[in-house]
Design an enzyme around this catalytic site. Sequence first.
Site, mmCIF file in Angstrom:
data_model
loop_
_atom_site.group_PDB
_atom_site.id
_atom_site.type_symbol
_atom_site.label_atom_id
_atom_site.label_comp_id
_atom_site.label_asym_id
_atom_site.label_seq_id
_atom_site.Cartn_x
_atom_site.Cartn_y
_atom_site.Cartn_z
ATOM 1 N N LYS A 78 -50.874 52.093 5.634
ATOM 2 C CA LYS A 78 -51.450 52.996 4.630
ATOM 3 C C LYS A 78 -50.723 54.337 4.693
ATOM 4 C CE LYS A 78 -55.948 54.815 3.110
ATOM 5 N NZ LYS A 78 -57.408 54.942 3.388
ATOM 6 N N SER A 159 -60.538 53.617 -0.553
ATOM 7 C CA SER A 159 -59.250 54.193 -0.856
ATOM 8 C C SER A 159 -58.052 53.367 -0.369
ATOM 9 C CB SER A 159 -59.171 55.575 -0.203
ATOM 10 O OG SER A 159 -59.188 55.467 1.205
ATOM 11 N N SER A 183 -63.833 52.919 2.856
ATOM 12 C CA SER A 183 -62.476 52.640 2.379
ATOM 13 C C SER A 183 -61.741 51.478 3.024
ATOM 14 C CB SER A 183 -61.604 53.877 2.543
ATOM 15 O OG SER A 183 -61.839 54.735 1.466
HETATM 16 N N1 GLN Z 1 -65.135 56.129 -1.673
HETATM 17 C C1 GLN Z 1 -65.514 57.121 -0.720
HETATM 18 C C2 GLN Z 1 -65.006 58.475 -1.166
HETATM 19 O O1 GLN Z 1 -64.457 58.544 -2.196
HETATM 20 C C3 GLN Z 1 -65.000 56.773 0.650
HETATM 21 C C4 GLN Z 1 -63.548 56.956 0.786
HETATM 22 C C5 GLN Z 1 -63.069 56.641 2.163
HETATM 23 O O2 GLN Z 1 -63.734 55.937 2.921
HETATM 24 N N2 GLN Z 1 -61.933 57.209 2.508
HETATM 25 O O3 GLN Z 1 -65.168 59.440 -0.497
#
Ligand code: GLN
Length: 492
Positions: A78, A159, A183
Amino acid sequence: MTDLTALTIAEAREGLAKKSFSSVELTEAHLAAMENAKALNAFILPTPEIAEKMAREADARERSGSAGPLNGIPLGIKDLFATKGVRTTACSKILGNFVPPYESTVTSQLWRDGAVMLGKLNNDEFAMGSSNETSCFGPVKNPWRREGGSNVYLVPGGSSGGSAAAVAAQLCLGATGTDTGGSIRQPASFAGIVGIKPTYGRCSRWGIVAFASSLDQAGPFARTVRDAAILLRSMAGHDPKDTTSVDRPVPDYEAAIGRSIKGMKIGIPKEYRMAGMPDEIERLWAQGAEWLKAAGAELIDISLPHTKYALPAYYIVAPAEASANLARYDGVRYGLRVDGRAITDMYEATRAEGFGAEVRRRVMIGTYVLSAGYYDAYYVRAQKVRTLIKRDFEDCFAKGVDAILTPATPSAAFGIGEKGGADPVEMYLNDIFTVTVNMAGLPGIAVPAGTDGQGLPLGLQLIGRPFDEETLFTLGAIVEQAAGRFTPGRWW
Ligand code: GLN
Protein backbone atom coordinates in the site's frame (compact mmCIF):
# COMPACT_ATOMS: atom_id res chain seq x y z
CA MET A 1 3.18 -25.48 -15.63
CA THR A 2 0.46 -24.53 -13.16
CA ASP A 3 -0.68 -20.93 -13.13
CA LEU A 4 1.78 -19.45 -10.68
CA THR A 5 -0.42 -16.46 -9.90
CA ALA A 6 -3.24 -18.74 -8.70
CA LEU A 7 -1.15 -20.24 -5.90
CA THR A 8 -1.59 -19.43 -2.25
CA ILE A 9 1.42 -18.23 -0.28
CA ALA A 10 1.57 -21.60 1.48
CA GLU A 11 1.59 -23.43 -1.87
CA ALA A 12 4.16 -21.06 -3.38
CA ARG A 13 6.37 -21.50 -0.32
CA GLU A 14 6.27 -25.26 -0.83
CA GLY A 15 6.90 -25.04 -4.58
CA LEU A 16 9.88 -22.76 -4.03
CA ALA A 17 11.33 -25.02 -1.35
CA LYS A 18 10.95 -28.05 -3.64
CA LYS A 19 12.44 -26.02 -6.50
CA SER A 20 9.38 -26.75 -8.68
CA PHE A 21 9.79 -23.14 -9.82
CA SER A 22 12.02 -20.22 -8.91
CA SER A 23 11.15 -16.92 -7.32
CA VAL A 24 12.20 -15.26 -10.58
CA GLU A 25 9.56 -17.31 -12.44
CA LEU A 26 6.95 -16.63 -9.77
CA THR A 27 7.77 -12.92 -9.80
CA GLU A 28 7.73 -12.67 -13.58
CA ALA A 29 4.32 -14.35 -13.71
CA HIS A 30 3.00 -11.67 -11.36
CA LEU A 31 4.66 -8.81 -13.22
CA ALA A 32 2.99 -10.07 -16.41
CA ALA A 33 -0.38 -10.29 -14.64
CA MET A 34 0.09 -6.69 -13.42
CA GLU A 35 0.87 -5.57 -16.95
CA ASN A 36 -2.36 -7.18 -18.18
CA ALA A 37 -4.44 -5.68 -15.39
CA LYS A 38 -3.63 -2.00 -15.82
CA ALA A 39 -7.35 -1.37 -16.31
CA LEU A 40 -7.89 -2.09 -12.62
CA ASN A 41 -5.55 0.75 -11.59
CA ALA A 42 -4.51 -1.22 -8.50
CA PHE A 43 -0.75 -0.71 -8.83
CA ILE A 44 0.17 2.96 -9.13
CA LEU A 45 3.91 2.26 -9.25
CA PRO A 46 5.12 -1.16 -10.40
CA THR A 47 8.76 -1.75 -9.44
CA PRO A 48 9.81 -4.53 -11.85
CA GLU A 49 13.58 -3.94 -11.58
CA ILE A 50 13.48 -4.10 -7.80
CA ALA A 51 11.23 -7.16 -7.97
CA GLU A 52 13.54 -9.03 -10.34
CA LYS A 53 16.56 -8.21 -8.20
CA MET A 54 14.87 -9.29 -4.98
CA ALA A 55 13.68 -12.49 -6.67
CA ARG A 56 17.18 -13.36 -7.87
CA GLU A 57 18.51 -12.80 -4.35
CA ALA A 58 15.73 -14.98 -2.96
CA ASP A 59 16.63 -17.77 -5.36
CA ALA A 60 20.26 -17.53 -4.26
CA ARG A 61 19.18 -17.81 -0.62
CA GLU A 62 17.01 -20.82 -1.46
CA ARG A 63 20.03 -22.51 -3.04
CA SER A 64 22.30 -21.70 -0.12
CA GLY A 65 19.76 -22.87 2.46
CA SER A 66 19.31 -19.47 4.09
CA ALA A 67 15.69 -18.83 3.05
CA GLY A 68 13.48 -16.92 5.51
CA PRO A 69 9.77 -17.62 6.06
CA LEU A 70 8.63 -15.47 3.11
CA ASN A 71 11.51 -16.21 0.81
CA GLY A 72 10.71 -15.34 -2.79
CA ILE A 73 7.04 -14.45 -2.20
CA PRO A 74 5.90 -11.48 -4.36
CA LEU A 75 3.84 -8.89 -2.51
CA GLY A 76 2.20 -5.54 -3.18
CA ILE A 77 2.64 -2.61 -0.79
CA LYS A 78 0.00 0.00 0.00
CA ASP A 79 1.37 3.44 -0.88
CA LEU A 80 1.02 4.50 2.74
CA PHE A 81 4.14 2.53 3.68
CA ALA A 82 7.40 4.40 3.21
CA THR A 83 9.69 2.42 0.93
CA LYS A 84 13.31 3.52 0.78
CA GLY A 85 14.22 4.96 -2.60
CA VAL A 86 10.74 4.25 -3.98
CA ARG A 87 8.15 7.03 -4.40
CA THR A 88 5.63 7.09 -1.57
CA THR A 89 2.66 9.44 -1.90
CA ALA A 90 -0.26 8.25 0.28
CA CYS A 91 -2.04 8.90 -3.04
CA SER A 92 -2.05 12.62 -2.34
CA LYS A 93 -0.88 15.33 -4.67
CA ILE A 94 0.68 17.07 -1.70
CA LEU A 95 3.40 14.43 -1.38
CA GLY A 96 4.18 14.87 -5.05
CA ASN A 97 7.22 12.80 -5.89
CA PHE A 98 8.37 12.21 -2.32
CA VAL A 99 11.01 9.47 -2.19
CA PRO A 100 11.62 8.40 1.40
CA PRO A 101 15.20 7.89 2.56
CA TYR A 102 13.93 5.19 4.97
CA GLU A 103 11.86 2.00 4.98
CA SER A 104 8.82 1.41 7.20
CA THR A 105 9.37 -1.17 9.93
CA VAL A 106 6.58 -3.44 8.65
CA THR A 107 7.92 -3.58 5.09
CA SER A 108 11.51 -3.94 6.27
CA GLN A 109 10.41 -7.02 8.23
CA LEU A 110 8.80 -8.49 5.09
CA TRP A 111 12.04 -8.00 3.16
CA ARG A 112 14.04 -9.35 6.13
CA ASP A 113 12.00 -12.55 5.78
CA GLY A 114 12.70 -12.76 2.05
CA ALA A 115 9.59 -11.30 0.38
CA VAL A 116 9.77 -9.60 -3.04
CA MET A 117 8.29 -6.14 -3.68
CA LEU A 118 6.19 -5.90 -6.87
CA GLY A 119 5.25 -2.26 -6.46
CA LYS A 120 3.09 0.30 -4.69
CA LEU A 121 -0.67 0.02 -4.47
CA ASN A 122 -3.41 2.59 -4.83
CA ASN A 123 -5.41 3.77 -1.81
CA ASP A 124 -7.72 6.57 -0.74
CA GLU A 125 -5.84 9.83 -0.19
CA PHE A 126 -4.17 9.59 3.23
CA ALA A 127 -6.35 6.49 3.78
CA MET A 128 -9.47 8.62 4.10
CA GLY A 129 -12.30 6.87 2.34
CA SER A 130 -14.22 3.65 1.86
CA SER A 131 -14.11 3.25 -1.91
CA ASN A 132 -10.63 4.25 -3.12
CA GLU A 133 -12.29 7.12 -5.00
CA THR A 134 -10.39 9.86 -3.14
CA SER A 135 -6.98 8.80 -4.53
CA CYS A 136 -5.16 11.39 -6.63
CA PHE A 137 -4.38 8.50 -9.00
CA GLY A 138 -8.06 7.86 -9.66
CA PRO A 139 -10.33 5.02 -8.56
CA VAL A 140 -9.47 1.32 -8.51
CA LYS A 141 -11.84 -1.10 -10.23
CA ASN A 142 -12.97 -4.10 -8.24
CA PRO A 143 -12.18 -7.32 -10.16
CA TRP A 144 -15.69 -8.49 -9.24
CA ARG A 145 -18.68 -7.52 -11.35
CA ARG A 146 -22.37 -8.09 -10.83
CA GLU A 147 -23.76 -11.24 -12.39
CA GLY A 148 -25.67 -11.24 -15.63
CA GLY A 149 -23.18 -9.40 -17.83
CA SER A 150 -23.28 -6.14 -15.89
CA ASN A 151 -20.75 -3.65 -17.16
CA VAL A 152 -20.92 -1.41 -14.09
CA TYR A 153 -17.50 -0.94 -12.53
CA LEU A 154 -17.56 -1.52 -8.80
CA VAL A 155 -15.37 -0.03 -6.09
CA PRO A 156 -12.98 -2.37 -4.29
CA GLY A 157 -13.71 -0.62 -0.98
CA GLY A 158 -11.20 1.54 0.79
CA SER A 159 -8.99 2.86 1.86
CA SER A 160 -6.77 -0.14 0.95
CA GLY A 161 -8.63 -0.63 -2.35
CA GLY A 162 -5.56 -1.28 -4.49
CA SER A 163 -4.36 -3.96 -2.06
CA ALA A 164 -7.71 -5.78 -2.06
CA ALA A 165 -8.15 -5.60 -5.84
CA ALA A 166 -4.59 -6.76 -6.55
CA VAL A 167 -4.82 -9.77 -4.25
CA ALA A 168 -8.28 -10.79 -5.53
CA ALA A 169 -7.21 -10.39 -9.17
CA GLN A 170 -4.10 -12.54 -8.55
CA LEU A 171 -1.63 -9.75 -9.27
CA CYS A 172 0.26 -10.53 -6.06
CA LEU A 173 0.15 -13.33 -3.50
CA GLY A 174 -0.53 -10.93 -0.64
CA ALA A 175 -0.43 -7.25 0.20
CA THR A 176 -0.08 -4.85 3.07
CA GLY A 177 -2.89 -2.60 4.22
CA THR A 178 -3.69 -0.21 7.02
CA ASP A 179 -6.93 0.03 8.97
CA THR A 180 -8.02 3.10 10.90
CA GLY A 181 -11.77 2.49 10.81
CA GLY A 182 -12.17 -0.50 8.51
CA SER A 183 -9.73 -0.01 5.66
CA ILE A 184 -8.50 -3.60 5.67
CA ARG A 185 -11.70 -5.45 6.59
CA GLN A 186 -14.15 -3.59 4.34
CA PRO A 187 -12.09 -3.87 1.12
CA ALA A 188 -11.27 -7.51 1.93
CA SER A 189 -15.03 -8.19 2.10
CA PHE A 190 -15.73 -6.29 -1.11
CA ALA A 191 -13.07 -8.31 -2.94
CA GLY A 192 -13.84 -11.75 -1.49
CA ILE A 193 -10.51 -12.15 0.31
CA VAL A 194 -9.16 -12.26 3.87
CA GLY A 195 -7.92 -9.21 5.77
CA ILE A 196 -6.96 -8.79 9.41
CA LYS A 197 -6.54 -5.67 11.48
CA PRO A 198 -4.36 -6.73 14.40
CA THR A 199 -4.58 -5.39 17.94
CA TYR A 200 -3.41 -1.78 18.25
CA GLY A 201 0.30 -2.01 19.03
CA ARG A 202 0.86 -5.39 17.37
CA CYS A 203 2.56 -3.92 14.27
CA SER A 204 4.84 -0.93 14.29
CA ARG A 205 3.43 2.25 12.78
CA TRP A 206 6.90 3.61 12.13
CA GLY A 207 7.29 4.70 8.52
CA ILE A 208 3.58 4.50 7.74
CA VAL A 209 2.03 7.82 6.69
CA ALA A 210 -0.06 8.78 9.73
CA PHE A 211 -3.82 9.36 9.48
CA ALA A 212 -5.20 8.97 13.03
CA SER A 213 -2.36 7.72 15.20
CA SER A 214 -4.44 6.22 18.02
CA LEU A 215 -6.45 4.13 15.54
CA ASP A 216 -4.06 3.24 12.67
CA GLN A 217 -2.81 -0.35 12.43
CA ALA A 218 -1.11 -2.25 9.63
CA GLY A 219 -2.24 -5.70 8.59
CA PRO A 220 -2.16 -8.17 5.72
CA PHE A 221 -4.48 -9.05 2.82
CA ALA A 222 -4.36 -12.58 1.41
CA ARG A 223 -6.55 -15.08 -0.39
CA THR A 224 -6.66 -17.53 2.52
CA VAL A 225 -6.69 -17.36 6.30
CA ARG A 226 -3.46 -19.36 6.42
CA ASP A 227 -1.72 -16.88 4.11
CA ALA A 228 -2.86 -13.96 6.26
CA ALA A 229 -1.43 -15.76 9.30
CA ILE A 230 1.89 -16.31 7.51
CA LEU A 231 2.12 -12.61 6.56
CA LEU A 232 1.12 -11.26 9.97
CA ARG A 233 3.87 -13.23 11.68
CA SER A 234 6.44 -11.32 9.64
CA MET A 235 4.71 -7.94 9.92
CA ALA A 236 4.11 -8.00 13.69
CA GLY A 237 6.56 -7.33 16.48
CA HIS A 238 7.90 -4.76 18.87
CA ASP A 239 9.73 -1.77 17.49
CA PRO A 240 11.59 0.68 19.71
CA LYS A 241 10.95 3.36 17.08
CA ASP A 242 7.17 3.20 17.78
CA THR A 243 6.44 3.69 21.46
CA THR A 244 2.90 2.37 20.99
CA SER A 245 4.14 -0.96 19.63
CA VAL A 246 3.91 -3.63 22.28
CA ASP A 247 6.78 -5.77 23.46
CA ARG A 248 5.39 -9.27 23.52
CA PRO A 249 6.41 -12.31 21.52
CA VAL A 250 4.86 -12.87 18.10
CA PRO A 251 3.17 -16.27 18.07
CA ASP A 252 3.27 -18.72 15.18
CA TYR A 253 -0.17 -17.66 13.92
CA GLU A 254 -0.28 -20.44 11.36
CA ALA A 255 -0.20 -23.01 14.15
CA ALA A 256 -3.57 -21.69 15.35
CA ILE A 257 -5.28 -22.98 12.21
CA GLY A 258 -6.98 -26.30 12.81
CA ARG A 259 -7.21 -25.94 16.60
CA SER A 260 -10.44 -27.16 18.18
CA ILE A 261 -13.07 -24.58 19.04
CA LYS A 262 -15.07 -26.95 21.24
CA GLY A 263 -16.63 -25.02 24.07
CA MET A 264 -15.49 -21.66 22.75
CA LYS A 265 -18.01 -18.89 23.38
CA ILE A 266 -18.94 -16.75 20.40
CA GLY A 267 -20.83 -13.54 21.13
CA ILE A 268 -23.56 -12.37 18.76
CA PRO A 269 -24.14 -8.66 19.47
CA LYS A 270 -27.74 -7.57 19.08
CA GLU A 271 -26.79 -3.97 18.27
CA TYR A 272 -25.26 -5.09 14.98
CA ARG A 273 -28.70 -6.03 13.69
CA MET A 274 -29.34 -2.68 12.04
CA ALA A 275 -32.69 -1.44 10.84
CA GLY A 276 -32.92 -1.85 7.08
CA MET A 277 -30.11 -4.38 6.94
CA PRO A 278 -30.45 -6.46 3.76
CA ASP A 279 -31.80 -10.00 4.27
CA GLU A 280 -28.77 -11.51 2.62
CA ILE A 281 -26.49 -10.00 5.27
CA GLU A 282 -28.77 -11.35 8.02
CA ARG A 283 -28.68 -14.79 6.40
CA LEU A 284 -24.90 -14.73 5.98
CA TRP A 285 -24.46 -13.83 9.63
CA ALA A 286 -26.81 -16.61 10.79
CA GLN A 287 -25.05 -19.06 8.50
CA GLY A 288 -21.64 -18.11 9.91
CA ALA A 289 -22.93 -18.62 13.44
CA GLU A 290 -24.27 -22.06 12.45
CA TRP A 291 -20.89 -23.08 11.02
CA LEU A 292 -19.12 -22.15 14.23
CA LYS A 293 -21.75 -23.96 16.29
CA ALA A 294 -21.42 -27.07 14.16
CA ALA A 295 -17.68 -26.99 14.87
CA GLY A 296 -18.34 -27.05 18.61
CA ALA A 297 -18.63 -23.40 19.64
CA GLU A 298 -21.36 -22.09 21.89
CA LEU A 299 -23.27 -19.07 20.62
CA ILE A 300 -24.32 -16.44 23.11
CA ASP A 301 -26.36 -13.32 22.65
CA ILE A 302 -24.47 -10.30 23.88
CA SER A 303 -25.03 -6.57 24.03
CA LEU A 304 -22.58 -3.81 23.11
CA PRO A 305 -24.87 -0.93 24.04
CA HIS A 306 -22.70 1.97 22.86
CA THR A 307 -22.31 0.67 19.30
CA LYS A 308 -24.55 3.34 17.82
CA TYR A 309 -22.23 6.11 19.03
CA ALA A 310 -19.11 4.60 17.49
CA LEU A 311 -19.37 6.12 14.03
CA PRO A 312 -20.15 9.69 15.18
CA ALA A 313 -17.38 9.49 17.79
CA TYR A 314 -14.94 8.10 15.20
CA TYR A 315 -15.70 11.02 12.89
CA ILE A 316 -14.57 13.38 15.65
CA VAL A 317 -11.51 11.50 16.92
CA ALA A 318 -10.14 10.51 13.50
CA PRO A 319 -10.38 13.98 11.88
CA ALA A 320 -8.99 15.59 15.06
CA GLU A 321 -5.88 13.42 14.89
CA ALA A 322 -5.70 13.79 11.12
CA SER A 323 -5.75 17.57 11.32
CA ALA A 324 -2.77 17.44 13.67
CA ASN A 325 -0.88 14.82 11.63
CA LEU A 326 -1.45 16.62 8.34
CA ALA A 327 -0.22 19.96 9.66
CA ARG A 328 3.26 18.88 8.51
CA TYR A 329 2.33 19.16 4.83
CA ASP A 330 2.99 22.84 4.44
CA GLY A 331 5.13 23.06 1.33
CA VAL A 332 8.28 23.68 3.37
CA ARG A 333 9.88 20.30 3.92
CA TYR A 334 8.70 17.97 1.21
CA GLY A 335 6.24 17.43 -1.60
CA LEU A 336 4.28 20.08 -3.40
CA ARG A 337 4.92 23.83 -3.01
CA VAL A 338 2.75 26.50 -4.52
CA ASP A 339 4.43 29.87 -4.21
CA GLY A 340 2.75 32.83 -2.55
CA ARG A 341 3.68 36.41 -1.72
CA ALA A 342 4.38 35.64 1.93
CA ILE A 343 4.83 32.42 3.85
CA THR A 344 1.17 32.17 4.93
CA ASP A 345 0.05 32.59 1.34
CA MET A 346 2.44 29.81 0.37
CA TYR A 347 1.02 27.50 3.09
CA GLU A 348 -2.54 28.23 2.06
CA ALA A 349 -1.94 27.88 -1.65
CA THR A 350 0.00 24.63 -1.16
CA ARG A 351 -2.60 23.03 1.07
CA ALA A 352 -5.51 24.19 -1.08
CA GLU A 353 -3.88 22.75 -4.18
CA GLY A 354 -2.33 19.64 -2.63
CA PHE A 355 -5.21 18.18 -0.59
CA GLY A 356 -8.30 16.66 -2.16
CA ALA A 357 -11.85 17.54 -1.06
CA GLU A 358 -12.29 14.74 1.49
CA VAL A 359 -8.95 15.47 3.15
CA ARG A 360 -9.78 19.20 3.34
CA ARG A 361 -13.13 18.35 4.90
CA ARG A 362 -11.45 16.21 7.57
CA VAL A 363 -8.82 18.86 8.35
CA MET A 364 -11.55 21.44 8.81
CA ILE A 365 -13.70 19.18 11.00
CA GLY A 366 -10.65 18.19 13.02
CA THR A 367 -9.52 21.74 13.57
CA TYR A 368 -13.04 22.73 14.55
CA VAL A 369 -13.54 20.00 17.16
CA LEU A 370 -10.14 20.78 18.69
CA SER A 371 -10.68 24.53 18.81
CA ALA A 372 -10.93 26.19 22.22
CA GLY A 373 -14.67 26.81 22.13
CA TYR A 374 -15.68 23.31 21.00
CA TYR A 375 -13.03 21.01 22.46
CA ASP A 376 -15.10 19.95 25.49
CA ALA A 377 -18.34 19.68 23.56
CA TYR A 378 -16.95 17.46 20.81
CA TYR A 379 -13.46 16.08 21.28
CA VAL A 380 -13.57 15.33 25.01
CA ARG A 381 -17.05 13.88 24.65
CA ALA A 382 -15.98 11.63 21.80
CA GLN A 383 -13.08 10.37 23.90
CA LYS A 384 -15.49 9.54 26.71
CA VAL A 385 -17.71 7.66 24.28
CA ARG A 386 -14.65 5.81 23.09
CA THR A 387 -14.00 4.62 26.64
CA LEU A 388 -17.58 3.37 26.90
CA ILE A 389 -17.27 1.47 23.61
CA LYS A 390 -14.09 -0.18 24.85
CA ARG A 391 -15.78 -1.04 28.14
CA ASP A 392 -18.68 -2.75 26.32
CA PHE A 393 -16.19 -5.17 24.77
CA GLU A 394 -14.29 -5.66 28.04
CA ASP A 395 -17.52 -6.56 29.82
CA CYS A 396 -18.27 -9.25 27.24
CA PHE A 397 -14.80 -10.71 27.35
CA ALA A 398 -14.92 -10.67 31.18
CA LYS A 399 -18.06 -12.84 30.94
CA GLY A 400 -16.08 -15.48 29.07
CA VAL A 401 -16.78 -14.52 25.46
CA ASP A 402 -13.83 -15.66 23.33
CA ALA A 403 -14.70 -13.82 20.13
CA ILE A 404 -17.55 -11.87 18.57
CA LEU A 405 -19.14 -12.59 15.19
CA THR A 406 -20.65 -9.77 13.09
CA PRO A 407 -21.15 -8.94 9.43
CA ALA A 408 -18.10 -7.12 8.03
CA THR A 409 -19.99 -4.60 5.91
CA PRO A 410 -23.61 -3.48 5.52
CA SER A 411 -23.61 -4.32 1.79
CA ALA A 412 -21.55 -5.79 -1.04
CA ALA A 413 -19.38 -3.61 -3.29
CA PHE A 414 -21.20 -0.67 -4.88
CA GLY A 415 -20.65 1.11 -8.18
CA ILE A 416 -17.95 3.70 -8.77
CA GLY A 417 -19.55 7.13 -8.32
CA GLU A 418 -22.66 5.63 -6.70
CA LYS A 419 -22.17 6.76 -3.09
CA GLY A 420 -21.14 9.80 -1.10
CA GLY A 421 -21.43 12.39 -3.85
CA ALA A 422 -23.94 14.68 -2.18
CA ASP A 423 -23.72 13.27 1.33
CA PRO A 424 -20.39 12.11 2.80
CA VAL A 425 -22.22 10.32 5.62
CA GLU A 426 -23.56 7.81 3.08
CA MET A 427 -19.95 6.78 2.52
CA TYR A 428 -19.05 6.87 6.21
CA LEU A 429 -21.82 4.34 6.96
CA ASN A 430 -19.74 1.64 5.26
CA ASP A 431 -17.68 1.32 8.42
CA ILE A 432 -20.59 0.89 10.80
CA PHE A 433 -19.46 -2.63 11.80
CA THR A 434 -15.72 -2.02 11.77
CA VAL A 435 -14.97 1.31 13.51
CA THR A 436 -15.89 0.02 16.98
CA VAL A 437 -12.95 -2.37 16.76
CA ASN A 438 -10.47 0.45 16.08
CA MET A 439 -12.01 2.59 18.81
CA ALA A 440 -11.42 -0.27 21.27
CA GLY A 441 -7.99 -1.21 19.85
CA LEU A 442 -9.04 -4.84 19.30
CA PRO A 443 -8.11 -7.29 16.55
CA GLY A 444 -10.66 -8.01 13.81
CA ILE A 445 -10.56 -10.34 10.83
CA ALA A 446 -12.77 -10.31 7.73
CA VAL A 447 -13.32 -13.62 5.99
CA PRO A 448 -15.39 -14.11 2.82
CA ALA A 449 -18.46 -16.15 3.68
CA GLY A 450 -20.96 -15.96 0.85
CA THR A 451 -22.38 -13.87 -1.97
CA ASP A 452 -25.23 -11.44 -2.36
CA GLY A 453 -28.11 -11.71 -4.84
CA GLN A 454 -25.89 -10.37 -7.60
CA GLY A 455 -23.08 -12.82 -7.05
CA LEU A 456 -20.81 -10.39 -5.21
CA PRO A 457 -18.75 -11.56 -2.23
CA LEU A 458 -19.74 -10.73 1.35
CA GLY A 459 -17.58 -11.06 4.43
CA LEU A 460 -18.04 -11.86 8.08
CA GLN A 461 -16.04 -10.20 10.84
CA LEU A 462 -14.64 -11.88 13.93
CA ILE A 463 -13.50 -9.62 16.77
CA GLY A 464 -11.07 -10.93 19.38
CA ARG A 465 -9.58 -10.15 22.77
CA PRO A 466 -6.52 -7.91 22.75
CA PHE A 467 -3.53 -9.77 21.24
CA ASP A 468 -5.58 -12.89 20.61
CA GLU A 469 -5.23 -12.90 16.83
CA GLU A 470 -4.67 -16.65 17.10
CA THR A 471 -8.30 -17.32 17.98
CA LEU A 472 -9.36 -15.21 15.00
CA PHE A 473 -7.25 -17.34 12.67
CA THR A 474 -8.68 -20.53 14.21
CA LEU A 475 -12.26 -19.33 13.78
CA GLY A 476 -11.64 -17.68 10.42
CA ALA A 477 -10.32 -20.93 9.01
CA ILE A 478 -13.52 -22.69 10.03
CA VAL A 479 -15.66 -20.12 8.22
CA GLU A 480 -13.37 -20.35 5.20
CA GLN A 481 -13.59 -24.12 5.10
CA ALA A 482 -17.37 -24.04 5.23
CA ALA A 483 -17.82 -21.17 2.77
CA GLY A 484 -15.14 -22.08 0.25
CA ARG A 485 -13.01 -19.60 -1.62
CA PHE A 486 -14.18 -16.80 -3.90
CA THR A 487 -12.48 -15.94 -7.19
CA PRO A 488 -13.69 -13.29 -9.63
CA GLY A 489 -14.12 -14.14 -13.30
CA ARG A 490 -11.54 -12.43 -15.45
CA TRP A 491 -12.81 -9.58 -17.69
CA TRP A 492 -9.93 -7.08 -17.66
N1 GLN B 1 -13.46 4.66 5.83
C1 GLN B 1 -12.92 5.17 7.05
C2 GLN B 1 -12.51 6.62 6.86
O1 GLN B 1 -12.73 7.11 5.82
C3 GLN B 1 -11.76 4.34 7.52
C4 GLN B 1 -10.55 4.53 6.71
C5 GLN B 1 -9.40 3.72 7.22
O2 GLN B 1 -9.59 2.74 7.94
N2 GLN B 1 -8.21 4.16 6.89
O3 GLN B 1 -12.00 7.23 7.73
